[in-house]
Design a protein around this motif. Sequence first.
Motif, short mmCIF file in Angstrom:
data_model
loop_
_atom_site.label_atom_id
_atom_site.label_comp_id
_atom_site.label_asym_id
_atom_site.label_seq_id
_atom_site.Cartn_x
_atom_site.Cartn_y
_atom_site.Cartn_z
N THR A 67 37.26 33.56 43.36
CA THR A 67 36.67 34.90 43.46
C THR A 67 36.68 35.61 42.12
OG1 THR A 67 37.49 35.02 45.72
CG2 THR A 67 36.84 37.09 44.70
N TRP A 68 37.68 35.34 41.30
CA TRP A 68 37.79 35.99 39.99
C TRP A 68 37.14 35.17 38.87
CZ3 TRP A 68 39.00 40.88 39.84
CH2 TRP A 68 39.70 41.42 40.91
N VAL A 69 37.17 33.87 39.01
CA VAL A 69 36.63 32.99 37.97
C VAL A 69 35.10 33.09 37.91
CG1 VAL A 69 36.36 30.57 37.26
CG2 VAL A 69 38.60 31.43 37.95
N THR A 70 34.44 33.16 39.05
CA THR A 70 32.97 33.17 39.08
C THR A 70 32.37 34.32 38.27
OG1 THR A 70 32.96 32.00 41.19
CG2 THR A 70 30.93 33.14 40.57
N PRO A 71 32.80 35.58 38.45
CA PRO A 71 32.23 36.65 37.62
C PRO A 71 32.54 36.48 36.13
CG PRO A 71 33.41 37.59 39.49
CD PRO A 71 33.67 36.12 39.49
N LEU A 72 33.71 35.93 35.82
CA LEU A 72 34.05 35.70 34.42
C LEU A 72 33.15 34.63 33.81
CD1 LEU A 72 37.96 35.81 34.58
CD2 LEU A 72 36.40 37.57 33.72
N VAL A 73 32.89 33.57 34.56
CA VAL A 73 31.99 32.52 34.08
C VAL A 73 30.57 33.09 33.94
CG1 VAL A 73 30.89 30.32 34.70
CG2 VAL A 73 33.36 30.60 34.96
N PHE A 74 30.14 33.89 34.92
CA PHE A 74 28.82 34.52 34.85
C PHE A 74 28.68 35.33 33.56
CE2 PHE A 74 26.21 38.30 35.54
CZ PHE A 74 25.01 37.75 35.94
N ALA A 75 29.66 36.18 33.28
CA ALA A 75 29.62 37.01 32.07
C ALA A 75 29.65 36.14 30.81
CB ALA A 75 30.78 37.99 32.06
#
Length: 146
Positions: A67-75
């Motif tokens: 849940t936290w890794v996906t937005p970080l990878v997106f950014a």
Amino acid sequence: MSGTDDRPRNFGELAPSVYPGERLGLPESGPRSVARAGRRILALLIDWASAMLVSLLFTPYESAAYTWVTPLVFAALQVVFIPTIGGSVGHRLLGLRVVALVGGWVGLWRPIVRSVLLTLVIPAIVWDSDQRGFHDKVAGTVLLRG
């Protein structure tokens, strides 16, 4: 200073654009016109799916970390690809590109600011009459058609 100055004196006095990009001096349609909502949303979905797939390499889908890794990878993908190829993978696949309003290279700080605000979602859904989201306005960028 003469009394015939027709420029707006307050923010609220600025007239909305007749078409997206008019106030920016961009064409109404075709190359270098402001990207419309359909392509923008599809590009966002492509980018988010890419981030989800890359995140699966590091974390299991069912985990809280995912849940936290996906937005970080997106950014991170946005920050890497906007200054190098002119837009995210989704943008480029759909013939779009991110440019600085002042011209020239978009630089590093603009993609960082734009990506942080984009991951917060709210700035991306607040648009002006030029169809620029708050994330683009703050970063001084505009998303254009090929």
